[in-house]
Design a protein around this motif. Structure first.
Motif, short mmCIF file in Angstrom:
data_model
loop_
_atom_site.label_atom_id
_atom_site.label_comp_id
_atom_site.label_asym_id
_atom_site.label_seq_id
_atom_site.Cartn_x
_atom_site.Cartn_y
_atom_site.Cartn_z
N GLY A 152 81.72 35.93 89.96
CA GLY A 152 81.69 36.85 88.83
C GLY A 152 81.52 36.17 87.50
O GLY A 152 81.82 36.75 86.45
N GLN A 153 80.99 34.94 87.50
CA GLN A 153 80.88 34.14 86.27
C GLN A 153 79.65 34.47 85.44
O GLN A 153 79.49 33.93 84.34
CB GLN A 153 80.90 32.64 86.59
N ALA A 176 86.54 33.37 86.03
CA ALA A 176 86.66 31.94 86.30
C ALA A 176 87.77 31.71 87.31
O ALA A 176 88.72 32.50 87.41
CB ALA A 176 86.96 31.17 85.01
N PRO A 177 87.64 30.64 88.12
CA PRO A 177 88.72 30.29 89.04
C PRO A 177 89.99 29.94 88.25
O PRO A 177 89.91 29.56 87.08
CB PRO A 177 88.17 29.06 89.77
N PRO A 178 91.16 30.05 88.85
CA PRO A 178 91.36 30.39 90.27
C PRO A 178 91.49 31.88 90.55
O PRO A 178 91.49 32.28 91.70
CB PRO A 178 92.67 29.67 90.58
N ALA A 195 86.18 25.58 94.90
CA ALA A 195 86.55 26.18 93.62
C ALA A 195 88.03 26.52 93.53
O ALA A 195 88.51 26.96 92.48
CB ALA A 195 85.73 27.45 93.39
N ASN A 196 88.77 26.31 94.65
CA ASN A 196 90.21 26.58 94.67
C ASN A 196 90.55 28.00 94.20
O ASN A 196 91.48 28.23 93.43
CB ASN A 196 90.97 25.55 93.83
N LEU A 197 89.77 28.95 94.69
CA LEU A 197 89.98 30.36 94.34
C LEU A 197 91.21 30.90 95.06
O LEU A 197 91.38 30.71 96.27
CB LEU A 197 88.75 31.17 94.73
N ALA A 247 84.46 23.06 82.97
CA ALA A 247 85.72 23.24 83.69
C ALA A 247 85.62 22.62 85.07
O ALA A 247 84.54 22.23 85.53
CB ALA A 247 86.03 24.73 83.80
N GLN A 248 86.76 22.53 85.74
CA GLN A 248 86.79 21.93 87.07
C GLN A 248 85.75 22.57 87.99
O GLN A 248 85.07 21.90 88.75
CB GLN A 248 88.19 22.08 87.66
#
Length: 722
Positions: free
Chosen positions: A191-192, A209-211, A313-315, A699-700
């Motif tokens: 959704g970015q 953005a994650p997370p 992405a560590n979502l 970002a990460q």
């Protein structure tokens, strides 16, 4: 993604010994579904939004049942994609249609038409649409009367693939409907890019953005959203009441479950789910009648493994699934790089599972009893997963059934219990029969006298030399004007007068009492058309043109012939096709856009992973109907992106794949690429390191637009007690 809707294979196909493969309905324009009615009628949907009715499989003249083209967006993989008939027809005279509704959520059609302008750009910010399930009421002639009854409008779709798919009745009398995630096929999408579907935790227009992002492909996990947040139908199979439209999700976590079917005599759904770059899945929902709602894991999983682009992405939506479990693994999955059946002759690489059906009541050999047939539109093949000792399809016994198909997008059983399939690229509904030991197909013989001469030219055709092995009485259907429809005569020996100069392929189809057919053709030359065929020239762009994503490319062309001179713009048509390749010799096509009646225009180059290229084709038709085309291949500008880390050896995710640094990816200039730096990691001497920064300041987890020159991206980590 669902590839498609074109193919380089031919209409004819190979089947096992003893079987026949014949076209029963031809001359269709991008057909997507066929439905057989109890009274013998055949309903066929076309991707544009048309539904046609044939009185039987031998009927050569269609009646338009419904015209939904205004509200249907026919663009890339969008269109009228699902069709089913009420099982109580004609007592309940209802036909159900599932299509891409050309409207934003809450809006009205038409919003975009059969295109997506830039901005917003089809593969950039996307032209947002929805999906719609409606009920049509048919009269005694099979024609829709009155307004459509809208049952469900949902399935927010930002990007031009992973739209809606199948609508089918279950044994409980309810409809079951599938729709894809509507997300990007180029990058890991949470959704970015504008969040136009208003996915949580932010409103529409605010990038996620994650997370905590829960948009994009994560719409397929929306039943797991926190209480009070909207649950969408994207990525689900849903039970729908056929009269009221009331819905209940029975399965979710699928990417693009374009086709599914019930196993006869059960409440099981078997669903074909189109994967990203690695796995195609067949998923089994064991009982749609119980309270279990199964989660097949997309986008956190692809196949049975974690999907690297989303895992990296560590979502939270994925990490919680990994921790708690609950993903239902595929019943069967095949890798894009592998053959489905050894020696099947089907190309590997690009893959799109696009058909599911079960054998029932056929006269096929016993080995096919209860078999699961499944198709891949990219590979152009249909396989049979034969039944095992437990009564279920056995993944260990898969055999090729039909190979060399021109884009199979539906398989189904029909009259005689035979397998039928819709070949979208060939514009046909085809039938696979097993006449061995029973009825054999007739042999068609067509002759003509004369076969050439100046206009007007009267030709006497003879088809009475055709024969049937069993001696049955044959019926005759002729295509004498060469338009592909066998609707010009039913006589055995008709005559026909040609009034204009042309080269016409006249065809005869003979059909025996058992419904099997044979065809023959003869070429009639009126005048000398070959020398007068148009000469087509594409002036711009040339083959030297290289494009980057988002670049506006003008085009211009012309055509002329000796008889007509310079042809008017009305005689010209253009087709832009994206060729998605897995190697230099293995590509499959996606129709992007077409233009009719213009000599010049422009288009915006779409985003897509590399390797890929564009084909631009100009076709001209002169006053005699002679057609010629020219195609120019347009290669993209590419750039090498290098990924490193400090310290070296870290795992980074770019797009769909995870690699250990350093590594280099070749991408198209201007393309959108998602990158992630999983954290923490064990690096130097096995010590723990946590992500600190990217060299580009991102970002990460973030997206990068590929620059025009080679660039290095470094992920920096710091030592931690982790």
């Amino acid at each position: 993604m669902l590839t498609t809707f074109t193919s380089t294979t031919t209409a004819g196909a190979a089947v096992p010994a003893g079987f026949t493969d014949t076209a029963v309905i031809s001359g269709l324009s991008a057909p997507t579904n066929a439905v057989f009615a109890p009274d013998g009628r055949v309903f066929v949907s076309e991707k544009s939004g048309l539904v046609k009715t044939f009185d039987s499989i031998t009927d050569t003249t269609a009646t338009v049942t419904a015209d939904l083209r205004t509200q249907t967006q026919d663009f890339w993989d969008r269109g009228l994609l699902g069709l089913t008939l009420d099982p109580a027809y004609p007592t309940r005279p209802y036909l159900y249609v599932l299509y891409t509704y050309d409207a934003v959520p809450g809006g009205t059609a038409p919003r975009w038409g059969d295109q997506c302008p830039t901005p917003p750009g089809a593969t950039e910010d996307g032209c947002v649409v929805t999906g719609r399930l409606s009920r049509l009421t048919l009269d005694t002639f099979g024609v829709a009367t009155g307004a459509e009854q809208v049952l469900v409008t949902d399935w927010c779709q930002q990007y031009p693939s992973h739209s809606v798919g199948t609508v089918a009745f279950g044994p409980d009398g309810n409809l079951y409907v599938g729709g894809g995630d509507g997300a990007s096929f180029n990058f890991a999408d949470w959704g970015q890019r504008g969040n136009p579907c208003a996915d949580p935790p932010s409103p529409a227009g605010v990038n996620l953005a994650p997370p905590d992002a829960r948009g994009g492909a994560l719409r397929s996990q929306s039943p797991r959203r926190p209480a009070g947040e909207p649950v969408t139908l994207d990525g689900t199979i849903t039970r729908v009441h056929p009269d009221t439209g009331a819905t209940q999700i029975v399965a979710y976590g699928q990417r693009n479950q374009f086709r599914f079917a019930f196993r006869p005599g059960t409440s099981e759904i078997w669903s074909g789910d189109v994967g990203w770059n690695t796995w195609e899945e067949i998923n089994r929902i064991t009982n749609v009648s119980d309270a279990t709602v199964e989660n097949f894991g997309w986008p956190c999983y692809e196949g049975s493994a974690r999907q690297s682009g989303y895992d990296g992405a560590n979502l939270t939506m994925c990490e919680s699934l990994y921790t708690a479990g609950g993903q239902t693994a595929p019943y069967y999955a095949y890798n894009h790089a592998a053959s489905v059946a050894t020696g099947d002759g089907c190309p590997t690489g690009g893959s799109s599972i696009a058909g599911i059906a079960f054998e029932t009541s056929s006269n096929y050999p016993a080995a096919y009893d209860g078999a699961l047939f499944f198709a891949d539109s990219s590979r152009g093949c249909i396989w049979a997963m034969q039944r095992g000792s437990n009564g279920l399809p056995n993944p260990a016994t898969i055999v090729p059934f039909v190979t060399g198909v021109n884009a199979p997008v539906q398989v189904l059983t029909g009259p005689g219990g035979d397998l039928y399939y819709v070949a979208l690229g060939a514009g046909q509904l085809r039938r696979v029969s097993y006449p061995a030991g029973t009825n054999l197909p007739p042999t068609a013989v067509a002759t003509a006298n004369p076969t050439s001469g100046n206009a007007p030219l009267t030709v006497q055709f003879t088809g009475s030399g055709s024969t049937d092995p069993e001696g049955g009485a044959l019926t005759y259907a002729w295509d004498l004007d060469g338009d592909g429809a066998y609707d010009d005569s039913t006589a055995a020996n008709p005559s026909y007068t040609y009034l204009t100069q042309a080269s016409v392929t006249a065809r005869l189809r003979v059909t025996d009492p058992g419904g099997l057919s044979g065809t023959a053709s003869v070429v009639i030359t009126v005048g000398n058309p070959p020398s007068d065929s148009p000469v087509v020239t594409i002036d711009n762009p040339t083959a030297a043109t290289q494009w980057s994503v988002g670049q506006t490319i003008p085009f211009a062309g012309r055509a002329a012939d000796a008889q007509d001179g310079t042809l008017p713009a009305s005689a010209l048509s253009w087709q832009l096709t994206l060729q998605h390749c897995t190697s230099s010799t293995n590509c499959h096509a996606h129709n992007v856009q077409s233009w009719n009646g213009i000599s010049s225009g422009s288009f915006v180059a779409p985003d897509h992973e590399y390797p890929s290229f564009l084909d631009l084709t100009l076709r001209a038709t002169d006053s005699d109907g002679n057609t010629t085309s020219q195609t120019v291949r347009l290669n993209p500008r590419t750039v090498n992106l290098t990924f490193t880390s400090s310290p070296s050896g870290a795992r980074l995710v770019v797009g769909t794949a995870e690699q250990v640094t350093p590594f280099t990816r070749t991408v198209i200039v201007g393309s959108n690429n998602s990158v992630s730096a999983p954290s923490p990691q064990r690096l130097t001497l096995g010590l723990g390191f946590r992500f600190r920064s990217w060299s580009d300041g991102g970002a990460q987890t973030h997206n990068i637009t590929a620059p025009a020159t080679a660039t290095t991206y470094r992920a920096n980590f710091q030592l931690c007690l982790c």
